[in-house]
Structures are given as structure tokens and as C-alpha cells.
Scaffold this motif. Structure first.
Motif, PDB file in Angstrom:
ATOM      1  N   GLU A  63       0.832  -1.210   0.000  1.00 21.43           N
ATOM      2  CA  GLU A  63       0.000   0.000   0.000  1.00 21.43           C
ATOM      3  C   GLU A  63       0.869   1.264   0.000  1.00 21.43           C
ATOM      4  O   GLU A  63       0.521   2.264  -0.630  1.00 21.43           O
ATOM      5  N   ALA A  64       2.012   1.197   0.694  1.00 23.31           N
ATOM      6  CA  ALA A  64       2.913   2.354   0.747  1.00 23.31           C
ATOM      7  C   ALA A  64       3.549   2.633  -0.613  1.00 23.31           C
ATOM      8  O   ALA A  64       3.901   3.774  -0.910  1.00 23.31           O
ATOM      9  N   PHE A  65       3.674   1.573  -1.431  1.00 20.96           N
ATOM     10  CA  PHE A  65       4.162   1.783  -2.802  1.00 20.96           C
ATOM     11  C   PHE A  65       3.277   2.784  -3.521  1.00 20.96           C
ATOM     12  O   PHE A  65       3.757   3.735  -4.132  1.00 20.96           O
ATOM     13  N   VAL A  66       1.966   2.548  -3.427  1.00 21.00           N
ATOM     14  CA  VAL A  66       1.005   3.427  -4.103  1.00 21.00           C
ATOM     15  C   VAL A  66       1.090   4.830  -3.525  1.00 21.00           C
ATOM     16  O   VAL A  66       1.120   5.821  -4.265  1.00 21.00           O
ATOM     17  N   SER A  67       1.177   4.938  -2.203  1.00 21.43           N
ATOM     18  CA  SER A  67       1.249   6.264  -1.553  1.00 21.43           C
ATOM     19  C   SER A  67       2.477   7.036  -2.015  1.00 21.43           C
ATOM     20  O   SER A  67       2.383   8.232  -2.318  1.00 21.43           O
ATOM     21  N   LEU A  68       3.628   6.364  -2.068  1.00 22.76           N
ATOM     22  CA  LEU A  68       4.861   7.035  -2.504  1.00 22.76           C
ATOM     23  C   LEU A  68       4.765   7.470  -3.963  1.00 22.76           C
ATOM     24  O   LEU A  68       5.186   8.572  -4.324  1.00 22.76           O
ATOM     25  N   ALA A  69       4.218   6.588  -4.794  1.00 21.90           N
ATOM     26  CA  ALA A  69       4.087   6.927  -6.212  1.00 21.90           C
ATOM     27  C   ALA A  69       3.133   8.103  -6.411  1.00 21.90           C
ATOM     28  O   ALA A  69       3.461   9.070  -7.102  1.00 21.90           O
ATOM     29  N   VAL A  70       1.951   8.033  -5.764  1.00 23.34           N
ATOM     30  CA  VAL A  70       0.948   9.107  -5.915  1.00 23.34           C
ATOM     31  C   VAL A  70       1.454  10.435  -5.339  1.00 23.34           C
ATOM     32  O   VAL A  70       1.126  11.515  -5.829  1.00 23.34           O
ATOM     33  N   GLN A 124      -3.553  -3.162  -8.857  1.00 23.49           N
ATOM     34  CA  GLN A 124      -3.497  -2.356  -7.634  1.00 23.49           C
ATOM     35  C   GLN A 124      -3.599  -0.860  -7.927  1.00 23.49           C
ATOM     36  O   GLN A 124      -4.012  -0.083  -7.063  1.00 23.49           O
ATOM     37  N   VAL A 125      -3.196  -0.465  -9.136  1.00 24.52           N
ATOM     38  CA  VAL A 125      -3.186   0.974  -9.457  1.00 24.52           C
ATOM     39  C   VAL A 125      -4.061   1.305 -10.673  1.00 24.52           C
ATOM     40  O   VAL A 125      -3.938   2.385 -11.243  1.00 24.52           O
ATOM     41  N   GLN A 126      -4.953   0.376 -11.060  1.00 23.22           N
ATOM     42  CA  GLN A 126      -5.760   0.606 -12.256  1.00 23.22           C
ATOM     43  C   GLN A 126      -6.594   1.889 -12.141  1.00 23.22           C
ATOM     44  O   GLN A 126      -6.709   2.653 -13.103  1.00 23.22           O
ATOM     45  N   ASN A 127      -7.169   2.133 -10.965  1.00 16.02           N
ATOM     46  CA  ASN A 127      -7.970   3.360 -10.779  1.00 16.02           C
ATOM     47  C   ASN A 127      -7.117   4.609 -10.955  1.00 16.02           C
ATOM     48  O   ASN A 127      -7.530   5.572 -11.615  1.00 16.02           O
ATOM     49  N   GLU A 128      -5.912   4.602 -10.348  1.00 14.01           N
ATOM     50  CA  GLU A 128      -5.024   5.764 -10.456  1.00 14.01           C
ATOM     51  C   GLU A 128      -4.568   5.982 -11.903  1.00 14.01           C
ATOM     52  O   GLU A 128      -4.433   7.128 -12.357  1.00 14.01           O
ATOM     53  N   LEU A 129      -4.359   4.876 -12.639  1.00 19.21           N
ATOM     54  CA  LEU A 129      -3.980   4.987 -14.054  1.00 19.21           C
ATOM     55  C   LEU A 129      -5.153   5.547 -14.865  1.00 19.21           C
ATOM     56  O   LEU A 129      -4.968   6.417 -15.725  1.00 19.21           O
ATOM     57  N   ASN A 130      -6.373   5.065 -14.569  1.00 18.20           N
ATOM     58  CA  ASN A 130      -7.569   5.540 -15.285  1.00 18.20           C
ATOM     59  C   ASN A 130      -7.801   7.028 -15.050  1.00 18.20           C
ATOM     60  O   ASN A 130      -8.234   7.759 -15.951  1.00 18.20           O
ATOM     61  N   GLU A 131      -7.516   7.470 -13.799  1.00 18.66           N
ATOM     62  CA  GLU A 131      -7.767   8.877 -13.447  1.00 18.66           C
ATOM     63  C   GLU A 131      -6.625   9.810 -13.844  1.00 18.66           C
ATOM     64  O   GLU A 131      -6.733  11.030 -13.706  1.00 18.66           O
ATOM     65  N   GLY A 132      -5.507   9.217 -14.320  1.00 16.05           N
ATOM     66  CA  GLY A 132      -4.369  10.044 -14.728  1.00 16.05           C
ATOM     67  C   GLY A 132      -3.477  10.476 -13.583  1.00 16.05           C
ATOM     68  O   GLY A 132      -2.555  11.286 -13.773  1.00 16.05           O
ATOM     69  N   LEU A 133      -3.749   9.951 -12.350  1.00 16.03           N
ATOM     70  CA  LEU A 133      -2.875  10.276 -11.213  1.00 16.03           C
ATOM     71  C   LEU A 133      -1.504   9.634 -11.411  1.00 16.03           C
ATOM     72  O   LEU A 133      -0.491  10.165 -10.968  1.00 16.03           O
ATOM     73  N   LEU A 134      -1.509   8.471 -12.050  1.00 15.19           N
ATOM     74  CA  LEU A 134      -0.261   7.772 -12.373  1.00 15.19           C
ATOM     75  C   LEU A 134      -0.229   7.473 -13.863  1.00 15.19           C
ATOM     76  O   LEU A 134      -1.279   7.347 -14.504  1.00 15.19           O
TER      77      LEU A 134
END
Length: 302
Positions: A232-239, A251-261
Motif C-alpha cells: 500500500e505504501a508503494f502506491v502512496s509514494l508513487a501518488v 493495484q493501481v488501475q484506478n489511479e492509471l484511469n484517473e491520470g494520477l499515475l
């Protein structure tokens, strides 16, 4: 004809071995079994004399020898079957919690394992114990007799075990658009990766190192890399835009869809096959867990 002299295991002795390893102390093991310390020492000695080998490495922590691990694995399987059989034979008895130990990689735990077991956990008296290890090391927990099942990237089955393929977990190298712009611009190169902070799970996590070595000819230690023992911290550090990471797409499909990552290297795919290993002697709740995990994974993994 002379009858064969078959030596049978005394399960009181195996229980003593199991309790010493679990309690990490002869004193505490004696208290747990309501016997004296000399009695528990005597039981271990008797068992070692039976097999003509030492079964414990008397160090800190107390560790079983290779043969000790085999005996513990056998004893724990027998206890599991006994527990399940008791529930079948005496259904009117108050349901005791059934201890279920699974060795799992952090990425599966962070993404799909709990949903796969959710309905079983709500309908059965299960006490879940999850041992988190890298997917290339989880089988060690079955070898040691510590887990009845393991999620592993290794296809080869252990003696006394069976395995099913669960599917493939796809990993993406990802970061925020701002991080990408700051460190990489339009293209990711070996030279730029030497200065961009990455993140790895722990010292046993060779996935990131293998990926960079294979595609960019970079050796570990030639680029900055945080160590964070939490998926989970991986995602936090990346975001947060402070590191890039190699992480399961699901694990990050939503963030990729939203353009956060964004994906940094879409042309380089990393796909890791996962297998469900477990003791061949499974029944009852343990069998239901296996069926539930396998069915869920086949629907949600690639």
C-alpha cells in the motif's frame, strides 16, 4: 514369519517438539502443556533418540532441523485433519476456531486474496494467520510446516503437496506525470534511471532489480531505491510524486484511469505467474478455501 517391527510416532512427543518451536522456550512450552520443564526436555530427547538425529537447533530463535521440519509438517497436518474431523463428528459442540495459516506475497494480499476468501471468513469459524513473504520464498513456509498453503511463483510442487495455477499478475512501472516530467521527460533511459528514486519491498525483492537489469542493463546499487515493506505504501509514494515503482496493474488501475499515475515503460511487460500450493491431505474448510481462492483468482488475474 517374524512380524515386522514398525515404529509408530508418539504424538505426545511430536506435540512437545511443536510447542517448543511455537513458544520459543522450554519453560513456556512446559507451561503450555501443563508439565514440568524436565518432562518436556525428556520428550524431545526421547524423540531424538527414536530418529537417531537432533531435531532442534538450540539457539535464539530455536529452530527445527531439516528432519524436525518434516516431523512438524506431518504433525500439523494431522492436527488439521483431526480438527476438521472433530467438527464433522461433533457438530453440536461449540465451534472451535479453526486455525488456517497461509503464506502469501504482499501484492496478492494487497489486491485480491481477502476478497477471494471474504464469504468463507464470514460463514466459518476461521482464525486466519497470514505469513507474508516474497512470492519466491513462500514455499519455505510449507516446507517448515508453518503453513498449509502458499501463493508462489514457483510451479514445482513439494513432496506431499499439490498445486494449481492461479493466473498471471501483470506489473507496470509507474509514477505521477510530474515525476515523469522531472526525471525522464519523454523517454526513460539508463542514464536517467541512475538519478530517479525507486522503491522496493525489501532486500529479498529482486523483481525491480531484475526488471532494470533486463531492460536497462542497470545493476542494483547503481540507482537510488527506497525500501518500504508495504504494498500500500508503494502506491502512496508513487501518488505523492516522490518515487516510481513496479507494481501490480490491478493495484493501481484506478489511479492509471484517473491520470494520477502513468506507465513509464509500456513496451516492457512483466507478467508473473502465480500458483496455489497446499497439502495434498486437505478436506473440509481447507478444501473450501482452496476452491474459493482458485476460482476467484482465475476470474480476476490475467
Amino acid at each position: 514369519m517374524k512380524p515386522h517391527n514398525h515404529k509408530m510416532f508418539d504424538y505426545k512427543l511430536l506435540q512437545a517438539l511443536d510447542t517448543v518451536v511455537k513458544e520459543q522456550s522450554f519453560d513456556r512450552a512446559a507451561a503450555a502443556l501443563a508439565i514440568t520443564q524436565s518432562a518436556i526436555s525428556q520428550r524431545i530427547k526421547q524423540l531424538e533418540e527414536q530418529v537417531a538425529q537432533p531435531l532442534l537447533i538450540r539457539s535464539q530463535p530455536i529452530e527445527p532441523t531439516a528432519l524436525g521440519q518434516k516431523l512438524l509438517g506431518h504433525f500439523r497436518q494431522v492436527k488439521q485433519l483431526e480438527q476438521e474431523l472433530r467438527q464433522e463428528l461433533f457438530p453440536s459442540e461449540p465451534n472451535q476456531l479453526l486455525n488456517v495459516t497461509i503464506a502469501v506475497n504482499a501484492d496478492s494480499l494487497a489486491t485480491w486474496l481477502i476478497p477471494a476468501m471474504g464469504s468463507l471468513l464470514s460463514t466459518h469459524s476461521i482464525e486466519l494467520n497470514l505469513l507474508i513473504s516474497h512470492e519466491s520464498h513462500t514455499l519455505e513456509r510449507i516446507k517448515q510446516g508453518k503453513a498449509f498453503a502458499a501463493i508462489s511463483n514457483n510451479q514445482e510442487t513439494l513432496p506431499g503437496c499439490i498445486a494449481n495455477k492461479l493466473g498471471v499478475m501483470e506489473y507496470v512501472l509507474t509514477a505521477t506525470p510530474g515525476f515523469k516530467q522531472k526525471y525522464f521527460g519523454k523517454t526513460v533511459t539508463s542514464a536517467k534511471l541512475r538519478h530517479a528514486p525507486a522503491v522496493a519491498f525489501d532486500q529479498k525483492d529482486d523483481m525491480h532489480a531484475t526488471y532494470l537489469s533486463q531492460h536497462f542493463q542497470l545493476l542494483p546499487g547503481t540507482y537510488p531505491c527506497h525500501t518500504v515493506r508495504s504494498s500500500e505504501a508503494f502506491v502512496s509514494l508513487a501518488v505523492a510524486g516522490v518515487a516510481y515503482c513496479l507494481i501490480p496493474r490491478m493495484q493501481v488501475q484506478n489511479e492509471l484511469n484517473e491520470g494520477l499515475l502513468v506507465e513509464l515503460t509500456p513496451r516492457y511487460k512483466l507478467k508473473v505467474p502465480l500458483y496455489w500450493h497446499r497439502w495434498v491431505l486437505e478436506k473440509g474448510v481447507h478444501k473450501s478455501i482452496s476452491a474459493s481462492v482458485i476460482n476467484y483468482a482465475k476470474k480476476h488475474l490475467f
